[in-house]
Design an enzyme around this catalytic site. Structure first.
Site, PDB file in Angstrom:
ATOM      1  N   GLY A 224       2.916  46.388 119.310  1.00 62.93           N
ATOM      2  CA  GLY A 224       3.281  47.854 119.032  1.00 62.93           C
ATOM      3  C   GLY A 224       3.457  48.094 117.669  1.00 62.93           C
ATOM      4  N   CYS A 249       0.110  38.647 111.362  1.00 64.53           N
ATOM      5  CA  CYS A 249      -0.168  39.904 112.199  1.00 64.53           C
ATOM      6  C   CYS A 249       0.806  40.829 112.256  1.00 64.53           C
ATOM      7  CB  CYS A 249      -0.529  39.484 113.629  1.00 64.53           C
ATOM      8  SG  CYS A 249      -1.262  40.655 114.584  1.00 64.53           S
ATOM      9  N   LEU A 250       1.694  41.078 113.265  1.00 65.82           N
ATOM     10  CA  LEU A 250       2.917  41.855 113.125  1.00 65.82           C
ATOM     11  C   LEU A 250       3.898  41.573 112.004  1.00 65.82           C
ATOM     12  CD1 LEU A 250       4.412  44.344 114.375  1.00 65.82           C
ATOM     13  CD2 LEU A 250       5.695  42.645 115.874  1.00 65.82           C
ATOM     14  N   GLN A 253       2.726  43.022 109.023  1.00 62.47           N
ATOM     15  CA  GLN A 253       3.132  44.306 108.639  1.00 62.47           C
ATOM     16  C   GLN A 253       4.727  44.448 108.623  1.00 62.47           C
ATOM     17  OE1 GLN A 253       1.654  45.951 112.442  1.00 62.47           O
ATOM     18  NE2 GLN A 253      -0.511  44.976 112.200  1.00 62.47           N
ATOM     19  N   ASN A 291      -6.088  40.943 116.436  1.00 62.33           N
ATOM     20  CA  ASN A 291      -5.526  41.699 117.725  1.00 62.33           C
ATOM     21  C   ASN A 291      -4.444  42.579 117.201  1.00 62.33           C
ATOM     22  OD1 ASN A 291      -4.765  42.749 120.002  1.00 62.33           O
ATOM     23  ND2 ASN A 291      -3.635  40.796 120.859  1.00 62.33           N
ATOM     24  N   HIS A 333      -5.357  36.383 112.826  1.00 63.46           N
ATOM     25  CA  HIS A 333      -4.626  35.148 113.489  1.00 63.46           C
ATOM     26  C   HIS A 333      -5.536  33.883 113.295  1.00 63.46           C
ATOM     27  CE1 HIS A 333      -2.224  37.005 116.556  1.00 63.46           C
ATOM     28  NE2 HIS A 333      -2.976  38.025 116.149  1.00 63.46           N
ATOM     29  N   GLU A 335      -4.480  30.752 113.469  1.00 65.38           N
ATOM     30  CA  GLU A 335      -4.349  29.847 114.921  1.00 65.38           C
ATOM     31  C   GLU A 335      -5.576  30.217 115.612  1.00 65.38           C
ATOM     32  OE1 GLU A 335      -2.919  33.512 116.739  1.00 65.38           O
ATOM     33  OE2 GLU A 335      -2.643  32.674 114.499  1.00 65.38           O
TER      34      GLU A 335
END
Length: 358
Positions: A224, A249-250, A253, A291, A333, A335
């Site tokens: 989201g 990732c998120l 951000q 992603n 990512h 990982e």
């Protein structure tokens, strides 16, 4: 059984159903990975989205629970060109059809995924709806149009832990991992490096984290719009500079938002395990797994941040460090899960940082 897929622009495609015998709603995105569909289906970052694979034949090697990135399937629907009905692999426990039935997620095959990918690439991600059985075209398109935008939904709360969870390693480092939808591959990479983890919900107060006196804090990936995850933004704002911190990732951000930058929605996001990232320090290019639908706006980054890596496809920010205190983040990512192992070194850098500032 018949099935249909409708997009908010009126696009309507018919195909064959698999998985759960019900409809599904979400923002449709395409993933360019040739393999790794089990990890993608169970990745919490895909919550709220209908996942479409660009590779034309999916399911050949079946499904193994060891490849799960969470406790189950998180996508709202699955779109493929052709589904393998009889997977063959010594690790396989079930088929993709059986997996989706088990977690009540609809799928559709036999649609032109190449055309859909080109459409999304040109016009951007769209709201979509999957219908099962005898479907009324106009009603299905209306369902796609009338559903809320992904930016208007609180998705992190749907995928994070509800209470603290403990993971022990054979090491002595203590890290609090703020769960916004963490993948198990991230947990495993940290455990391998001797990090003991206390996984807490995204809205866990900063004051309680301080009381735990950890060596570091780690902000996870998740689904989201980052601007909606205000509790985590506030936690980062309070802890940055006091405890060594990293974000993926998120989490990358959210860290940018907490410290004064802005984010924006990408046209069609980055979804796949073949995204090229350039590292400015070494000059090397890494192939990364990604992603996400949002990115950090470079123009709004405070001068205290240094951009360390960029995406070579669209030049969006892929890595940042803070110049004044121990804080590192990446958009991709490291990982993998699935994807190349080029960027495992991010976890080594984080552990080295923890020991340096211990």
């Amino acid at each position: 059984m018949k099935a249909a897929l409708a997009l908010e622009d009126g696009t309507y495609l018919e195909g064959k159903a698999f998985g759960a015998e019900r409809g599904g709603l979400g923002e449709i995105v395409f993933c360019t990975s040739m393999t790794g569909y089990v990890e993608a289906l169970t990745d919490p970052s895909y919550k709220g989205q209908i996942l479409m694979m660009t590779y034309p034949l999916i399911g050949n090697y079946g499904v193994n629970r060891e490849d799960f990135e969470s406790d189950g399937v998180k996508v709202e629907g699955f779109v493929v060109k052709e589904l393998c009905k009889n997977p063959s692999n010594w690790r396989s426990e079930m088929s993709v059809d059986e997996l989706l039935k088990q977690y009540d997620v609809p799928g559709i095959e036999g649609v032109d995924t190449r055309m859909l990918t080109r459409k999304i690439r040109i016009y951007g991600s769209m709201k979509a709806a999957i219908g099962i059985g005898d479907v009324d075209r106009e009603k299905l398109v209306r369902k796609a149009v009338e559903q809320p935008f992904i930016s208007d939904i609180d998705l992190v709360d749907k995928v994070c832990v509800k209470e603290a969870k403990r993971f022990e390693s054979d090491g002595d480092l203590e890290v609090v991992l703020v769960d916004c939808g963490v993948k198990m591959s991230i947990v495993r990479q940290l455990l391998k490096r001797g990090v003991n983890l206390t996984v807490v919900p995204y809205d866990f107060p900063a004051e309680k984290i301080k009381e735990m006196n950890p060596d570091g804090v780690f902000i996870s990936n998740g689904p989201g719009d980052p601007a909606r995850v205000k509790p985590t933004i506030e936690t980062i704002r309070k802890l940055a500079g006091q405890i060594p911190m990293a974000g993926i990732c998120l989490g990358h951000q959210l860290t940018a938002l907490a410290l004064g930058a802005k984010t924006f929605k990408l046209k069609f996001g980055h979804h796949g395990s073949n995204q090229p990232v350039k590292d400015f320090e070494t000059g090397r290019v890494f192939i990364s797994s990604q992603n996400h639908n949002f990115a950090v706006d470079t123009k709004t980054l405070p001068k205290e941040f240094e951009v360390t890596q960029i995406n070579l496809n669209d030049h969006t920010v892929e890595g940042m460090v803070h110049k004044d205190f121990p804080l590192i983040t990446v958009q991709y990512h490291p990982e993998a899960g699935p994807g190349p192992h080029d960027t495992y070194f991010f976890f080594d850098r984080y552990v080295d940082m923890l020991r340096e500032y211990r």
